[in-house]
Write an enzyme that holds these catalytic residues in place. Structure first.
Site, PDB file in Angstrom:
ATOM      1  N   ALA A 101       0.925  -1.552   0.071  1.00 43.23           N
ATOM      2  CA  ALA A 101      -0.103   0.085   0.086  1.00 43.23           C
ATOM      3  C   ALA A 101       1.035   1.277   0.013  1.00 43.23           C
ATOM      4  O   ALA A 101       0.105   2.131  -0.013  1.00 43.23           O
ATOM      5  CB  ALA A 101      -0.832  -0.085   1.347  1.00 43.23           C
ATOM      6  N   LYS A 102       2.051   1.084   0.313  1.00 49.38           N
ATOM      7  CA  LYS A 102       3.500   2.295   0.383  1.00 49.38           C
ATOM      8  C   LYS A 102       2.549   3.197   1.222  1.00 49.38           C
ATOM      9  O   LYS A 102       2.378   4.871   0.608  1.00 49.38           O
ATOM     10  CB  LYS A 102       3.738   1.940  -1.165  1.00 49.38           C
ATOM     11  CG  LYS A 102       4.230   1.471  -1.962  1.00 49.38           C
ATOM     12  CD  LYS A 102       4.951   1.938  -3.277  1.00 49.38           C
ATOM     13  CE  LYS A 102       5.376   0.179  -4.108  1.00 49.38           C
ATOM     14  NZ  LYS A 102       4.282  -0.836  -4.198  1.00 49.38           N
ATOM     15  N   ARG A 103       2.258   3.142   2.177  1.00 50.71           N
ATOM     16  CA  ARG A 103       1.844   4.672   2.854  1.00 50.71           C
ATOM     17  C   ARG A 103       2.488   5.087   3.654  1.00 50.71           C
ATOM     18  O   ARG A 103       3.451   4.483   3.916  1.00 50.71           O
ATOM     19  CB  ARG A 103       0.751   3.592   3.998  1.00 50.71           C
ATOM     20  CG  ARG A 103      -0.883   3.084   3.787  1.00 50.71           C
ATOM     21  CD  ARG A 103      -1.656   4.322   2.785  1.00 50.71           C
ATOM     22  NE  ARG A 103      -3.313   3.584   1.927  1.00 50.71           N
ATOM     23  CZ  ARG A 103      -3.169   3.043   0.716  1.00 50.71           C
ATOM     24  NH1 ARG A 103      -2.283   3.125  -0.095  1.00 50.71           N
ATOM     25  NH2 ARG A 103      -4.522   2.549   0.938  1.00 50.71           N
TER      26      ARG A 103
END
Lengths: 289, 289
Positions: A101-103
């Protein structure tokens, strides 16, 4: 310490499968098998049915799956609901789930994102630390594993990650130092850390440097197969003397080459076969070969 | 050019409100008015009801709202469904919507995220470009405005963004150069670009430098009020000679000081009052003061 850390669960899953291979769930409507598309009016349900089939086909052959959040979010809340079901299903099948999700956000917003990943049921999440290393801590504090973006395999990443800092290292090297520092107090009984790094397979020239900077990190390595990464690229990232998948310090991901293997016949069988070949390939990289 | 760009819609909204103020929708269950919490069993519905009230209270007083995606995603697909409704409601009330999602991924995944923001109905999105400047293009190509993370107001951001590069600039300065380059071919009739930047109000020491590097960018400035940013900090970021809110080159966000103004009485009225005060404060920064 009696707590069962992410990193120890991951090591068990990799050893159980005998390979550090991970299958990426990056479903794209246009590429689904005709029979799946024909069976569902709603795109989100079609990609859900496909991914459920993929999970059943790869369970036992690999120990880890990595759903790409963007593929589901494009269908809004309906897509997110499908993703929730898939994460649950994958864990029921004994798979470790890394949510790609590369948050990345600050303060209380990072805590909200960590809560979102927990709500989703995933074991770990990919994280972007441009806002500072401490913004990664809420995920770790919530008991999640993290893979911090350090060095990615897309050509354009050089324009940021390969830039040299005053004093000698690169932006990626600086980020690697932060990840190691974050991980120091979060070591599992396997000797590796809950704080890992994303290191692309097509940047093996940086591999040895990054392995030196991050000896206790598991590298999540995307880009194997369809995206151009090879066994040799991965070999540069493996920990020296690693005798097993769980100790190798890598999780090697393939998506397209497994999900869309081409050829005729039953699509579930074709995916199972492709997953098996990929798993053996990658096991060969760490084994006696 | 007949196309109605994001940046021109934004300028009209700011001029219509007479202020570059933006209200952040960062709902936290524990801080909602007692009456709202008492009226809803499900957390996602409670924050939805609260934010609908906030939108109605601030519409006409400010031209822009900025929902924080993490606050909604923590409630899973139910929270995302609420966010979808709120974005629709805000746009019906004539507000421009900047989705604060800090997305960032490569290739086709970036296209999926752009599709997700379009699906949500937002006008613009905050983006993290650590993976390379070209990863921002899919959002722009989809007709969205972007605010690329350049310099944030959390203390720990220095450990990445303030690091000096060989050759003199900082990581933030390097990112600023990329943003200007991305924005060059995406100018609206107002002279500003669809590609903007996130620049924190509490880093005004960098403000003049970043304004010099990004003359055509709108700066989304979080951290006003409760997070410590002041009118003087913002003044350093405003474009020279700007005669109106739409030409000021800033969008100044406040969340907590507007959402939770304290005191008794009707919460909607209290929020409307707080939004009005904030809007006038910020208008004073760009006006004759």
């Amino acid at each position: 310490m009696s707590q069962d850390r992410f990193i120890d669960r991951l090591a068990r899953a990799l050893d159980g499968a005998g390979t550090p291979a991970c299958v990426g769930l990056d479903p794209v409507l246009e590429r689904l098998p005709e029979s799946v598309r024909a069976g569902h009016w709603e795109p989100a349900r079609a990609i859900g049915a496909f991914c459920k089939g993929v999970i059943d086909a790869v369970a036992g052959r690999v120990g880890v799956v990595k759903p790409q959040a963007a593929c589901f979010e494009r269908y809004g809340s309906a897509g997110v609901a499908v993703l929730e079901h898939l994460v649950e299903h994958a864990r029921e099948r004994g798979l470790v789930v890394i949510l790609d999700a590369k948050r990345g956000d600050i303060g209380v917003s990072a805590e909200h994102y960590a809560a979102a990943v927990r709500h989703m049921g995933a074991d770990a999440v990919t994280v972007n630390a441009y806002l500072g290393p401490s913004t990664v801590e809420p995920y770790l504090d919530a008991g999640l594993g993290v893979f911090v973006l350090v060095r990615t395999s897309n050509p354009d990443s050089d324009a940021v990650q390969a830039r040299e800092l005053a004093g000698g290292t690169t932006v990626a090297g600086m980020m690697a130092g932060h990840v190691r520092e974050l991980g120091r107090t979060r070591l599992g009984s396997c000797g590796l850390s809950d704080a890992g790094a994303v290191v692309g397979a097509t940047k093996a020239s940086d591999g040895a440097m990054l392995r030196g900077l991050m000896p206790e990190q598991v590298f999540l390595v995307p880009g194997y197969g369809a995206q151009g990464g090879t066994a040799d690229d991965v070999r540069a990232l493996v920990r020296e003397g690693a005798g097993s998948a769980g100790a190798s310090g890598v999780v090697v991901n393939a998506s397209r080459s497994v999900l869309y293997p081409g050829g005729g016949g039953d699509w579930c069988e074709a995916i199972a076969r492709a997953a098996g070949e990929f798993a053996r390939d990658v096991a060969g990289v760490i084994g006696p070969g």
